[in-house]
Design a protein around this motif. Structure first.
Motif, PDB file in Angstrom:
ATOM      1  N   THR A   1     -48.840  56.314  -6.298  1.00  0.00           N
ATOM      2  CA  THR A   1     -49.899  55.317  -6.110  1.00  0.00           C
ATOM      3  C   THR A   1     -49.580  54.048  -6.902  1.00  0.00           C
ATOM      4  O   THR A   1     -49.836  52.940  -6.439  1.00  0.00           O
ATOM      5  CB  THR A   1     -51.274  55.870  -6.550  1.00  0.00           C
TER       6      THR A   1
ATOM      7  N   SER B   1     -49.264  59.646   4.136  1.00  0.00           N
ATOM      8  CA  SER B   1     -49.072  58.472   3.277  1.00  0.00           C
ATOM      9  C   SER B   1     -47.659  57.929   3.396  1.00  0.00           C
ATOM     10  O   SER B   1     -47.450  56.718   3.551  1.00  0.00           O
ATOM     11  CB  SER B   1     -49.350  58.853   1.815  1.00  0.00           C
TER      12      SER B   1
ATOM     13  N   MET C   1     -54.816  57.810   0.511  1.00  0.00           N
ATOM     14  CA  MET C   1     -54.435  59.172   0.889  1.00  0.00           C
ATOM     15  C   MET C   1     -53.909  59.956  -0.314  1.00  0.00           C
ATOM     16  O   MET C   1     -54.194  61.152  -0.477  1.00  0.00           O
ATOM     17  CB  MET C   1     -53.362  59.140   1.980  1.00  0.00           C
TER      18      MET C   1
ATOM     19  N   SER D   1     -52.192  54.159   2.224  1.00  0.00           N
ATOM     20  CA  SER D   1     -51.342  55.185   1.599  1.00  0.00           C
ATOM     21  C   SER D   1     -51.837  55.515   0.200  1.00  0.00           C
ATOM     22  O   SER D   1     -51.892  56.687  -0.194  1.00  0.00           O
ATOM     23  CB  SER D   1     -49.893  54.700   1.535  1.00  0.00           C
TER      24      SER D   1
END
Length: 427
Positions: free
Chosen positions: A93, A32, A186, A183
């Motif tokens: 995230t 990521s 992941m 990303s």
């Protein structure tokens, strides 16, 4: 036949389920970051073209990390270290989602983005480091750190090159958005996988103040912390200056991805060789050689950073980092294992270590910001890179007198490791 092949690759190392899970989670994290982190810097830099803006973004990140480590330490003590790791992934995230939705306005919220990134890194690495300390033993740490380096290097090979190609081939900023979304995906996989790890509650309250007293009492621990400060002082500006220089020399995300592929391929081989063949009693020599190579490589690029010279620099440091970091990280955990109440206060000691590491990064970036406000960028940046780049070499002079007798007495070494024998074995 299959078993002998595995032994050739991994050596005679006792593999456990938690160790494998932690390596996979670390691998997902590495992919990521490899996909996106390099290009986040370029994405933000292209909106202003000013090193100062990227420095402020990085400063916000490294200032918020010590705070995140403290909060994560409380969570790890009060609840579970895996929860701290998961929270780190969730915050990361959120960081990528914020970059995605802010689009061309991302440059206007650099400080917010930096804080999100720093908090995510702080939560993640506190959880990851505590798990590493618990799951590994003195005789498996070089393997674990080396194999984790292998995964990081492999991610570095495929990540930047893939991302550079996607960004180059897609119109405008579409490629950036695709990579940031991958990303994000992941990181979600890493969170899901973390639910398969065994939960464990740390004992007692968070006693950071007591842990800091170990600095006065324990000479070896003090030397390790000072060397981490020097490591951070190098990382502070190098982590983004080199990326910007490669991009400005080529004006191509694909070329930047190619740089990442070449350097990570060298790093991949280096981590394999070091993790497979480096003996514990050779650690100090490896740290000296790795640090000297990292410092010497700086002089290749400070005068005229062309793309070929930057590639050469990247190859040298990619060979040097495994020599430095694998034994250095293992040595750090071994010294930590001998500290007072290491089993009970491992989280507090790791927080202290990260404070010194990020303290070095903060000083490094502040020196850059002050320097470019007083002098021309092309004059002060090379000077700072020489001064701060020396930190990797000076590290050896702090750790050279550290007692390695712990490595010769595995019973004593294991007595301070919470997860003796590595837990549930897969072998």
């Amino acid at each position: 036949m299959a078993k002998s092949f595995v032994q050739i690759i991994l050596g005679n190392v006792r593999i456990t389920r938690n160790l494998v899970l932690l390596l996979i989670i670390g691998g997902l994290y590495a992919i990521s970051v490899a996909l996106s982190n390099t290009f986040v810097n370029i994405y933000l830099w292209k909106q202003s073209g000013e090193i100062r803006d990227i420095a402020l973004y990085q400063l916000a990140s490294v200032v918020s990390q010590p705070v995140a480590f403290l909060v994560a330490g409380y969570i790890a003590k009060r609840f579970d270290r895996i929860i701290a790791l998961r929270l780190g992934v969730f915050v990361l995230t959120s960081f990528y989602l914020t970059v995605l939705f802010s689009g061309e306005s991302a440059g206007e919220i650099l400080i917010v983005l930096g804080i999100l990134l720093g908090m995510g890194f702080g939560f993640y690495w506190l959880g990851y480091n505590v798990l590493t300390f618990e799951i590994t033993e003195p005789d498996t740490r070089d393997f674990f750190n080396g194999f984790a380096g292998l995964l990081t290097s492999f991610a570095g090979m495929i990540g930047p090159l893939t991302a550079g190609a996607v960004i180059t081939w897609m119109p405008e900023t579409t490629g950036y958005h695709i990579i940031f979304f991958v990303s994000f995906f992941m990181f979600i996989l890493a969170v899901i996988l973390s639910f398969r790890m065994n939960h464990r509650h740390a004992e007692g309250p968070l006693r950071v103040a007591k842990a800091t007293m170990e600095i006065k009492r324990n000479t070896d621990w003090r030397k390790v912390l000072f060397s981490h400060f020097l490591q951070g002082s190098r990382e502070g500006i190098f982590v983004f200056i080199i990326i910007v220089w490669v991009y400005t020399a080529t004006q191509s995300e694909l070329a930047l991805g190619g740089y990442g592929f070449i350097t990570s391929a060298v790093s991949f081989l280096g981590y394999f060789m070091v993790s497979r063949f480096l003996k514990p009693l050779q650690r100090k020599r490896a740290i000296l050689i790795g640090g000297a190579l990292l410092f010497g490589a700086v002089f290749l690029i400070i005068f005229h950073p062309t793309y070929p010279l930057l590639i050469t620099y990247g190859i040298i440091i990619s060979a040097a980092y495994p020599l430095l970091l694998v034994p250095y990280v293992s040595l750090t955990y071994d010294v930590l294992g001998k500290a007072s109440n290491a089993g009970m206060m491992r989280i507090e000691y790791l927080i202290t270590k990260e404070w010194f590491l990020n303290g070095g990064r903060i000083v490094s970036i502040l020196l850059l910001l002050v320097g470019i406000s007083l002098f021309k960028e092309e004059q002060i940046v090379p000077v700072l890179m020489v001064i701060l780049g020396a930190g990797s070499f000076v590290m050896y002079w702090f750790i050279r007198d550290i007692d390695l007798t712990l490595l010769l007495n595995k019973r004593e070494a294991k007595s301070s490791i919470p997860e003796q024998e590595g837990g549930d074995s897969l072998s």
